[in-house]
Design an enzyme around this catalytic site. Structure first.
Site, PDB file in Angstrom:
ATOM      1  N   CYS A  66      14.816   8.540  46.169  1.00 53.04           N
ATOM      2  CA  CYS A  66      15.702   9.129  45.160  1.00 53.04           C
ATOM      3  C   CYS A  66      15.009  10.309  44.462  1.00 53.04           C
ATOM      4  CB  CYS A  66      16.034   8.035  44.151  1.00 53.04           C
ATOM      5  SG  CYS A  66      17.023   8.567  42.766  1.00 53.04           S
ATOM      6  N   CYS A 177      19.190  16.170  46.006  1.00 54.46           N
ATOM      7  CA  CYS A 177      19.780  14.862  45.664  1.00 54.46           C
ATOM      8  C   CYS A 177      20.171  14.202  46.976  1.00 54.46           C
ATOM      9  CB  CYS A 177      21.002  15.057  44.771  1.00 54.46           C
ATOM     10  SG  CYS A 177      21.953  13.547  44.510  1.00 54.46           S
TER      11      CYS A 177
HETATM   12  N1  DGL Z   1      19.581   9.118  44.412  1.00 56.19           N
HETATM   13  C1  DGL Z   1      19.993  10.012  43.352  1.00 56.19           C
HETATM   14  C2  DGL Z   1      19.217  11.321  43.460  1.00 56.19           C
HETATM   15  O1  DGL Z   1      18.758  11.662  44.530  1.00 56.19           O
HETATM   16  C3  DGL Z   1      21.492  10.156  43.434  1.00 56.19           C
HETATM   17  C4  DGL Z   1      22.153  10.567  42.194  1.00 56.19           C
HETATM   18  C5  DGL Z   1      22.120   9.605  41.014  1.00 56.19           C
HETATM   19  O2  DGL Z   1      21.720   8.443  41.102  1.00 56.19           O
HETATM   20  O3  DGL Z   1      22.570  10.105  39.965  1.00 56.19           O
HETATM   21  O4  DGL Z   1      19.024  12.011  42.506  1.00 56.19           O
END
Ligand code: DGL
Length: 267
Positions: A66, A177
């Site tokens: 993430c 993201c």
């Molecule tokens: N996995 C998150 C990221 O890459 C996805 C978006 C989120 O959780 O807001 O930032």
């Protein structure tokens, strides 16, 4: 590997392709998705709980898939935990620096990731003369996750997030993201074919493979690796939504209670 939900399955997909002999366990914190609007302290706390949970399963490498969790928590986890831990941001920044010809790089990411300034720092560490243009895209991950990647609302949202970057003459844009690779064709059409879109998933997988190989802890080639999943939200919807992101057979999913994770954590 862990992520705020299903988005990191784009990273797992690339890892399964790059390292077919390895076993993977993926934890999606779908019960607490999204991370993007959360504070760095909150994201660090969640990342600490999940990292402790996964390390207790005796993994040899922890991948923070993430981007929001990497931006808020990667160095913090690395300082506190006795384990090999890698994440996003650095691998794709390095590639963006290599790709750009006009040294103008755009970054699209959640509001938490952009506010952390992690991408700007990573890019400037590698080429101090680069111009970095950051575009927070609140809502975009959630809209992609909701499944509709071609509705008029979606197209409008993607266009409006891309518009400020288009005026900056960037020739390279990092999709910062885990969800954004799912709208790559739409973004490529908006930016035009002269702009290179960098998908972190591929670069993280390369870094993970190189890390295992350099440490000499990779599995024997030819062995067939296994993979399984944990999620903190509803299992059925995790599988349903996640299948679009993983694009591979999807089974072996169990639920982890958030209350159990809250008892873990990093001191
Ligand atoms: N996995 C998150 C990221 O890459 C996805 C978006 C989120 O959780 O807001 O930032």
């Amino acid at each position: 590997m862990f992520d705020s939900g299903v988005g990191g399955l784009t990273v797992l997909h690339e890892c399964l392709v790059a390292m077919p002999a390895e076993d993977f366990i993926y934890l999606g914190d779908s019960g607490r998705f999204p991370y993007g609007p959360r504070t760095p302290d909150e994201i660090r706390e969640f990342a600490g709980q999940i990292a402790s949970h996964l390390l207790a399963l005796d993994v040899k490498l922890l991948v923070v898939a993430c981007n929001s969790a990497t931006a808020a928590a990667l160095p913090w986890l690395q300082e506190r935990l006795d384990a090999a831990i890698i994440g996003a941001v650095f691998p794709e920044s390095e590639v963006a620096v290599q790709i750009t010809r006009n040294r103008r790089v755009g970054v699209m990411a959640t509001e938490a990731t952009i506010a952390s300034d992690s991408y700007r720092r990573a890019l400037l560490d590698m080429d101090a003369g680069i111009d970095v243009f950051s575009q927070p895209c609140p809502q975009l991950a959630a809209m992609i996750q909701n499944g509709d990647v071609s509705s008029p609302e979606m197209i409008e949202a993607v266009k409006s997030y891309a518009a400020p970057l288009k005026t900056t003459r960037v020739d390279t844009v990092i999709l910062g993201c885990t969800h954004y690779p799912l709208v790559t064709p739409m973004l490529q059409r908006i930016f035009g074919s002269s702009v290179t879109l960098v998908n972190p998933a591929r670069e993280i997988a390369q870094l993970a493979a190189a890390t295992l190989w350099r440490k000499g802890i990779q599995n024997r080639a030819g062995r067939e690796g296994k993979y399984s999943f944990l999620c903190t939200g509803d299992v059925e919807s995790f599988i349903k939504v996640g299948a679009r992101f993983l694009q591979m057979p999807f089974e072996n999913v169990s639920k982890v209670e958030i209350s159990g994770l809250e008892r873990m954590g990093v001191a």
